[in-house]
Design a protein around this motif. Structure first.
Motif, PDB file in Angstrom:
ATOM      1  N   TYR A  73       0.829  -1.208   0.000  1.00 21.71           N
ATOM      2  CA  TYR A  73       0.000   0.000   0.000  1.00 21.71           C
ATOM      3  C   TYR A  73       0.865   1.260   0.000  1.00 21.71           C
ATOM      4  O   TYR A  73       0.537   2.257  -0.647  1.00 21.71           O
ATOM      5  CB  TYR A  73      -0.947   0.011   1.188  1.00 21.71           C
ATOM      6  CG  TYR A  73      -1.987   1.108   1.074  1.00 21.71           C
ATOM      7  CD1 TYR A  73      -3.045   0.977   0.175  1.00 21.71           C
ATOM      8  CD2 TYR A  73      -1.896   2.265   1.837  1.00 21.71           C
ATOM      9  CE1 TYR A  73      -3.989   1.987   0.038  1.00 21.71           C
ATOM     10  CE2 TYR A  73      -2.836   3.270   1.713  1.00 21.71           C
ATOM     11  CZ  TYR A  73      -3.876   3.138   0.808  1.00 21.71           C
ATOM     12  OH  TYR A  73      -4.808   4.143   0.671  1.00 21.71           O
ATOM     13  N   GLN A  76       2.580   1.398  -3.622  1.00 18.28           N
ATOM     14  CA  GLN A  76       1.609   1.548  -4.707  1.00 18.28           C
ATOM     15  C   GLN A  76       2.155   1.014  -6.042  1.00 18.28           C
ATOM     16  O   GLN A  76       2.183   1.713  -7.059  1.00 18.28           O
ATOM     17  CB  GLN A  76       1.204   3.017  -4.858  1.00 18.28           C
ATOM     18  CG  GLN A  76       0.440   3.588  -3.675  1.00 18.28           C
ATOM     19  CD  GLN A  76      -1.032   3.191  -3.671  1.00 18.28           C
ATOM     20  OE1 GLN A  76      -1.724   3.310  -4.678  1.00 18.28           O
ATOM     21  NE2 GLN A  76      -1.502   2.710  -2.533  1.00 18.28           N
ATOM     22  N   ASP A  78       2.550  -0.861  -9.649  1.00 15.33           N
ATOM     23  CA  ASP A  78       1.693  -1.195 -10.792  1.00 15.33           C
ATOM     24  C   ASP A  78       1.813  -2.676 -11.140  1.00 15.33           C
ATOM     25  O   ASP A  78       0.879  -3.266 -11.683  1.00 15.33           O
ATOM     26  CB  ASP A  78       2.102  -0.361 -12.013  1.00 15.33           C
ATOM     27  CG  ASP A  78       1.986   1.126 -11.748  1.00 15.33           C
ATOM     28  OD1 ASP A  78       0.867   1.594 -11.483  1.00 15.33           O
ATOM     29  OD2 ASP A  78       3.027   1.824 -11.787  1.00 15.33           O
ATOM     30  N   LEU A  98      -4.236  -5.329  -4.787  1.00 13.47           N
ATOM     31  CA  LEU A  98      -4.236  -4.449  -5.952  1.00 13.47           C
ATOM     32  C   LEU A  98      -5.661  -4.143  -6.401  1.00 13.47           C
ATOM     33  O   LEU A  98      -5.962  -3.018  -6.812  1.00 13.47           O
ATOM     34  CB  LEU A  98      -3.439  -5.081  -7.087  1.00 13.47           C
ATOM     35  CG  LEU A  98      -1.933  -5.266  -6.820  1.00 13.47           C
ATOM     36  CD1 LEU A  98      -1.257  -5.921  -8.024  1.00 13.47           C
ATOM     37  CD2 LEU A  98      -1.260  -3.937  -6.506  1.00 13.47           C
ATOM     38  N   LYS A  99      -6.541  -5.150  -6.327  1.00 12.82           N
ATOM     39  CA  LYS A  99      -7.944  -4.936  -6.681  1.00 12.82           C
ATOM     40  C   LYS A  99      -8.559  -3.866  -5.790  1.00 12.82           C
ATOM     41  O   LYS A  99      -9.265  -2.961  -6.261  1.00 12.82           O
ATOM     42  CB  LYS A  99      -8.706  -6.254  -6.522  1.00 12.82           C
ATOM     43  CG  LYS A  99     -10.199  -6.168  -6.812  1.00 12.82           C
ATOM     44  CD  LYS A  99     -10.492  -6.114  -8.273  1.00 12.82           C
ATOM     45  CE  LYS A  99     -11.974  -6.259  -8.543  1.00 12.82           C
ATOM     46  NZ  LYS A  99     -12.302  -6.187  -9.987  1.00 12.82           N
ATOM     47  N   MET A 101      -6.977  -1.539  -4.283  1.00 14.83           N
ATOM     48  CA  MET A 101      -6.319  -0.273  -4.593  1.00 14.83           C
ATOM     49  C   MET A 101      -6.782   0.291  -5.933  1.00 14.83           C
ATOM     50  O   MET A 101      -6.536   1.458  -6.237  1.00 14.83           O
ATOM     51  CB  MET A 101      -4.798  -0.465  -4.597  1.00 14.83           C
ATOM     52  CG  MET A 101      -4.210  -0.668  -3.208  1.00 14.83           C
ATOM     53  SD  MET A 101      -2.501  -1.320  -3.227  1.00 14.83           S
ATOM     54  CE  MET A 101      -1.691  -0.217  -4.370  1.00 14.83           C
ATOM     55  N   GLY A 102      -7.409  -0.556  -6.754  1.00 13.41           N
ATOM     56  CA  GLY A 102      -7.908  -0.099  -8.042  1.00 13.41           C
ATOM     57  C   GLY A 102      -6.860   0.039  -9.109  1.00 13.41           C
ATOM     58  O   GLY A 102      -7.021   0.806 -10.070  1.00 13.41           O
ATOM     59  N   LYS A 103      -5.763  -0.742  -8.993  1.00 14.90           N
ATOM     60  CA  LYS A 103      -4.688  -0.638  -9.976  1.00 14.90           C
ATOM     61  C   LYS A 103      -3.816  -1.879  -9.906  1.00 14.90           C
ATOM     62  O   LYS A 103      -3.807  -2.599  -8.912  1.00 14.90           O
ATOM     63  CB  LYS A 103      -3.812   0.574  -9.693  1.00 14.90           C
ATOM     64  CG  LYS A 103      -3.134   0.546  -8.315  1.00 14.90           C
ATOM     65  CD  LYS A 103      -2.227   1.739  -8.069  1.00 14.90           C
ATOM     66  CE  LYS A 103      -1.011   1.730  -8.950  1.00 14.90           C
ATOM     67  NZ  LYS A 103      -0.058   2.816  -8.637  1.00 14.90           N
ATOM     68  N   GLY A 104      -3.074  -2.121 -10.998  1.00 16.38           N
ATOM     69  CA  GLY A 104      -1.991  -3.086 -10.958  1.00 16.38           C
ATOM     70  C   GLY A 104      -2.333  -4.500 -11.368  1.00 16.38           C
ATOM     71  O   GLY A 104      -3.497  -4.863 -11.553  1.00 16.38           O
ATOM     72  N   LYS A 105      -1.258  -5.301 -11.502  1.00 15.63           N
ATOM     73  CA  LYS A 105      -1.376  -6.715 -11.835  1.00 15.63           C
ATOM     74  C   LYS A 105      -0.241  -7.482 -11.184  1.00 15.63           C
ATOM     75  O   LYS A 105       0.759  -6.900 -10.732  1.00 15.63           O
ATOM     76  CB  LYS A 105      -1.351  -6.921 -13.350  1.00 15.63           C
ATOM     77  CG  LYS A 105      -0.023  -6.586 -14.018  1.00 15.63           C
ATOM     78  CD  LYS A 105      -0.085  -6.899 -15.511  1.00 15.63           C
ATOM     79  CE  LYS A 105       1.258  -6.653 -16.203  1.00 15.63           C
ATOM     80  NZ  LYS A 105       1.201  -6.996 -17.644  1.00 15.63           N
ATOM     81  N   LEU A 129      -6.341 -10.382 -12.948  1.00  9.41           N
ATOM     82  CA  LEU A 129      -5.231  -9.536 -12.506  1.00  9.41           C
ATOM     83  C   LEU A 129      -3.913 -10.299 -12.453  1.00  9.41           C
ATOM     84  O   LEU A 129      -2.885  -9.731 -12.068  1.00  9.41           O
ATOM     85  CB  LEU A 129      -5.512  -8.969 -11.110  1.00  9.41           C
ATOM     86  CG  LEU A 129      -6.443  -7.760 -11.017  1.00  9.41           C
ATOM     87  CD1 LEU A 129      -7.875  -8.158 -11.328  1.00  9.41           C
ATOM     88  CD2 LEU A 129      -6.373  -7.124  -9.626  1.00  9.41           C
ATOM     89  N   ALA A 154       6.245   1.680 -15.364  1.00  8.79           N
ATOM     90  CA  ALA A 154       5.493   1.058 -14.266  1.00  8.79           C
ATOM     91  C   ALA A 154       6.337   0.973 -13.007  1.00  8.79           C
ATOM     92  O   ALA A 154       7.553   0.789 -13.065  1.00  8.79           O
ATOM     93  CB  ALA A 154       5.027  -0.327 -14.680  1.00  8.79           C
TER      94      ALA A 154
END
Length: 255
Positions: A73, A76, A78, A98-99, A101-105, A129, A154
């Protein structure tokens, strides 16, 4: 080392091999002694094999998972890259963060992804993801395939959790260190092996053939990384002791 716990007297006393002394039962020193013993016994009892995350076995200490969550967290990322998939629980864990947080894989690599594990992962709601790559994590072709999963610019965090021999981890660090973003971390897991050497589930060779040795050597090599265990995101604790399988795991990229 002999450890004597006297709850009536309220003391923990150590003698024999290692430091000797007597401490108040509820002291920081006693907590360290008992924590180290708890980790050792728990490892041999396969305590960490009793947890799952979103229905996939995770095989990690909950404290290590909460601590890495704090780091994820904070950084952050990507892209999170992890060597070693096993049942896929840790990939699912990272993907769930990540889900939220609304970003990343997440990119996972394993020399063998067993069919039943692959099928369970492919059917999991968080699979969109996750990218899984089968092959040796140190094979140049696999490393290049992983590199292609990282978009330009990234922010990347890398965890090494596959073959834990000193040489393999050393080779993995050489393969993946340059993918880690400045300010992010290369996390070398299961360094506790060094301190378990000689126990029933721990060969004597682990005293030198372990991930922690590879991590600390790299941190001292002056290649842009330093050993830096992140401070907790929040604490009211009166001591900073960690009950962990990942001692000295965190290498922070500083340049």
């Amino acid at each position: 080392m002999k450890i004597t716990i006297d709850t009536e007297a309220g003391t923990v006393e150590t003698s024999g091999t290692g430091a000797s002394g007597k401490h108040a039962l509820l002291s920081k020193e006693s907590f360290q002694i008992l924590s180290d013993l708890w980790v050792r016994v728990g490892w041999n009892q396969k305590y960490s094999y009793s947890f799952s995350w979103f229905d996939r076995p995770i095989m990690q200490l909950p404290e290590d998972m909460v601590r890495i969550q704090e780091v994820i967290y904070r950084v952050q990322p990507d892209v999170i890259i992890e060597t070693g998939i096993a049942h896929g629980g840790s990939l699912i864990f990272y993907a769930s963060i990540l889900k939220a947080m609304g970003k990343g894989k997440v990119v996972g690599i394993d020399i063998e992804i067993r069919p039943h594990n692959r099928a369970a992962m492919e059917a999991h709601p968080l699979k969109p993801l996750i990218t899984m790559i089968e092959g040796s994590s140190t094979d140049p072709k696999i490393v290049e395939e992983v590199r292609k999963q990282v978009p330009a610019g990234a922010k990347v965090l890398v965890l090494l959790d596959s073959n834990h021999t000193y040489q393999h981890v050393k080779d993995e660090i050489d393969c993946y260190a340059d993918m880690v973003s400045v300010g992010s971390y290369l996390v070398v897991t299961d360094g506790v092996m060094e301190f378990l050497a000689g126990d029933p589930r721990a060969p004597k060779e682990w005293v030198h053939d372990n991930p922690r040795r590879a991590a600390l050597e790299y941190a001292k090599a002056g290649k842009g990384f330093v050993a830096d265990t992140p401070a907790p995101g929040y604490t009211e604790a009166s001591c900073d002791i960690r009950t962990t399988y990942w001692p000295d795991a965190y290498l922070k990229r500083v340049k």
